[in-house]
Write an enzyme that holds these catalytic residues in place. Structure first.
Site, PDB file in Angstrom:
ATOM      1  N   LYS A 178      35.805  52.148  44.455  1.00 14.75           N
ATOM      2  CA  LYS A 178      36.508  51.277  43.846  1.00 14.75           C
ATOM      3  C   LYS A 178      36.698  51.428  42.447  1.00 14.75           C
ATOM      4  O   LYS A 178      35.514  51.406  41.736  1.00 14.75           O
ATOM      5  CB  LYS A 178      36.160  49.847  44.257  1.00 14.75           C
ATOM      6  CG  LYS A 178      36.154  49.749  46.033  1.00 14.75           C
ATOM      7  CD  LYS A 178      35.694  48.423  46.267  1.00 14.75           C
ATOM      8  CE  LYS A 178      34.084  48.508  45.993  1.00 14.75           C
ATOM      9  NZ  LYS A 178      33.590  47.403  46.458  1.00 14.75           N
ATOM     10  N   THR A 209      37.233  35.787  40.008  1.00 18.93           N
ATOM     11  CA  THR A 209      37.148  37.263  40.658  1.00 18.93           C
ATOM     12  C   THR A 209      35.997  37.316  41.460  1.00 18.93           C
ATOM     13  O   THR A 209      35.482  38.374  41.684  1.00 18.93           O
ATOM     14  CB  THR A 209      36.820  38.365  39.806  1.00 18.93           C
ATOM     15  OG1 THR A 209      35.629  38.110  38.814  1.00 18.93           O
ATOM     16  CG2 THR A 209      38.083  38.526  38.868  1.00 18.93           C
ATOM     17  N   GLY A 211      33.273  37.560  44.534  1.00 15.85           N
ATOM     18  CA  GLY A 211      33.502  37.983  45.945  1.00 15.85           C
ATOM     19  C   GLY A 211      34.588  38.676  46.069  1.00 15.85           C
ATOM     20  O   GLY A 211      34.985  39.030  47.567  1.00 15.85           O
ATOM     21  N   THR A 212      35.319  39.514  45.015  1.00 13.55           N
ATOM     22  CA  THR A 212      36.238  40.619  45.285  1.00 13.55           C
ATOM     23  C   THR A 212      35.805  41.624  46.241  1.00 13.55           C
ATOM     24  O   THR A 212      36.510  42.035  46.967  1.00 13.55           O
ATOM     25  CB  THR A 212      36.917  41.057  43.970  1.00 13.55           C
ATOM     26  OG1 THR A 212      36.584  39.743  43.282  1.00 13.55           O
ATOM     27  CG2 THR A 212      38.097  41.662  44.204  1.00 13.55           C
ATOM     28  N   GLY A 213      34.587  42.063  45.843  1.00 12.85           N
ATOM     29  CA  GLY A 213      34.155  43.333  46.712  1.00 12.85           C
ATOM     30  C   GLY A 213      33.925  43.015  48.126  1.00 12.85           C
ATOM     31  O   GLY A 213      34.200  43.780  49.162  1.00 12.85           O
ATOM     32  N   CYS A 214      33.272  41.865  48.412  1.00 11.99           N
ATOM     33  CA  CYS A 214      33.019  41.262  49.698  1.00 11.99           C
ATOM     34  C   CYS A 214      34.340  41.092  50.521  1.00 11.99           C
ATOM     35  O   CYS A 214      34.486  41.524  51.644  1.00 11.99           O
ATOM     36  CB  CYS A 214      32.233  40.108  49.793  1.00 11.99           C
ATOM     37  SG  CYS A 214      30.746  39.984  48.673  1.00 11.99           S
TER      38      CYS A 214
HETATM   39  N1  PLP Z   1      25.952  36.997  46.586  1.00  8.62           N
HETATM   40  C1  PLP Z   1      26.191  37.680  47.566  1.00  8.62           C
HETATM   41  C2  PLP Z   1      25.634  37.318  48.790  1.00  8.62           C
HETATM   42  C3  PLP Z   1      27.002  38.960  47.863  1.00  8.62           C
HETATM   43  O1  PLP Z   1      27.023  39.419  48.874  1.00  8.62           O
HETATM   44  C4  PLP Z   1      27.523  39.257  46.624  1.00  8.62           C
HETATM   45  C5  PLP Z   1      28.493  40.319  46.744  1.00  8.62           C
HETATM   46  O2  PLP Z   1      28.642  41.325  45.920  1.00  8.62           O
HETATM   47  C6  PLP Z   1      27.343  38.631  45.506  1.00  8.62           C
HETATM   48  C7  PLP Z   1      26.511  37.654  45.280  1.00  8.62           C
HETATM   49  C8  PLP Z   1      27.789  39.169  44.064  1.00  8.62           C
HETATM   50  O3  PLP Z   1      29.181  38.601  43.866  1.00  8.62           O
HETATM   51  P1  PLP Z   1      30.020  39.031  42.449  1.00  8.62           P
HETATM   52  O4  PLP Z   1      29.313  40.154  41.992  1.00  8.62           O
HETATM   53  O5  PLP Z   1      31.439  38.852  42.963  1.00  8.62           O
HETATM   54  O6  PLP Z   1      29.601  37.722  41.761  1.00  8.62           O
END
Ligand code: PLP
Length: 274
Positions: A178, A209, A211-214
């Site tokens: 990505k 943004t 949780g975009t990856g999840c």
């Molecule tokens: N917390 C959890 C439980 C996650 O699975 C993730 C996923 O990457 C994150 C935090 C981080 O999210 P972000 O980098 O979008 O803040």
């Protein structure tokens, strides 16, 4: 008759934007039935992750066994795994049940290799990267690192070298790299056994943004569960993420990086004829 079942194995985000909460929203919004086993609890909100604790490994394994021996997920998404004990527990929990699955009923497994949150909190212990590569990646059908994660996993700075190194080391046939961390419009690249697919994306101007990856890996799981092949599932999932970002662009939720709009166009739960 059955639902299209997706199963998330991931960490919990109490503020609801990332982790299993985002995964279940995505499965639901796209018409799938969502199940979830929790690997870790985090303390976080839109302003960042403050702390996290892993769920005890045996308990992680029991959650996975309970789901897998009862439901028949078509796709599994693995997110935050926290530590080596949980990596082994996930591997064992899944492989225990696969013994009872006919080959054609094997679920499609997607691993989102989450290492650090965007706020800088470690979501996988540093010395567990090797176990992630050797113990979990070999049972996956797709791995979805972003560029910094690919670099951390392979020590390669050149995209193609990193992707091919990961395929060679793990035997996982598909890697989606990505490019959202690029400053320009994001470009994602799927390395598959037959060819390379390039996905040109659109950068949405927003703070929301989280949780975009999840969400992307869960959306891929949902489209696979509904019968898409991988290249199309990724294209549809990217479209879903882009629209969820665009339709949540100007909304304020919390004081930091807010969540996306997962339910901009929720689908009814799909029922398949057996
Ligand atoms: N917390 C959890 C439980 C996650 O699975 C993730 C996923 O990457 C994150 C935090 C981080 O999210 P972000 O980098 O979008 O803040």
């Amino acid at each position: 008759m059955t639902y299209d079942i997706c199963f998330s194995i991931a960490g919990s985000d109490p503020s609801g934007g990332a982790g299993i909460q985002a995964d279940l929203k995505t499965f639901s919004a796209l018409g799938c039935y969502g199940a979830a086993a929790i690997t870790a609890l985090t303390v976080q909100n839109t302003q960042g992750v403050q702390s996290s604790i892993p769920v005890e490994a045996q308990f992680v394994k029991e959650q996975i066994k309970a789901v897998m021996e009862d439901l028949r997920p078509k796709a599994i998404k693995i997110g935050m795994v926290a530590n080596t004990e949980n990596i082994l527990a996930i591997r064992d929990g899944l492989s225990y049940n696969f013994r009872y699955y006919p080959q054609e009923a094997y679920p499609f497994i997607i691993l989102d290799p989450i290492l650090v949150s965007s706020s800088g909190h470690l979501l996988l212990e540093k010395n567990s990267i090797e176990a992630l590569i050797t113990e979990l990646m070999p049972i996956c059908n797709l791995i979805t690192p972003n560029l910094p994660e690919l670099q951390a996993l392979t020590n390669e700075t050149i995209l193609d070298n990193g992707a091919y190194k990961l395929i060679e080391r793990t035997g996982c046939p598909n890697i989606l790299v990505k490019g959202g961390h690029r400053s320009k419009d994001p470009i994602d690249v799927l390395f598959s056994p037959t060819q390379k697919y390039i996905y040109k994306g659109e950068r949405i101007k927003t703070h929301n943004t989280h949780g975009t990856g999840c969400t992307l890996s869960s959306a891929i799981a949902a489209y696979i569960a509904q019968g898409s092949d991988l290249p199309h599932a990724i294209a549809h999932a990217k479209q879903y993420v882009t629209t969820a970002l665009r339709t949540g662009q100007d909304v304020t939720t919390g004081h930091g990086k807010g969540p996306m709009n997962h339910f901009f166009n929720p689908k009814k739960l799909i029922i398949e004829e057996n």
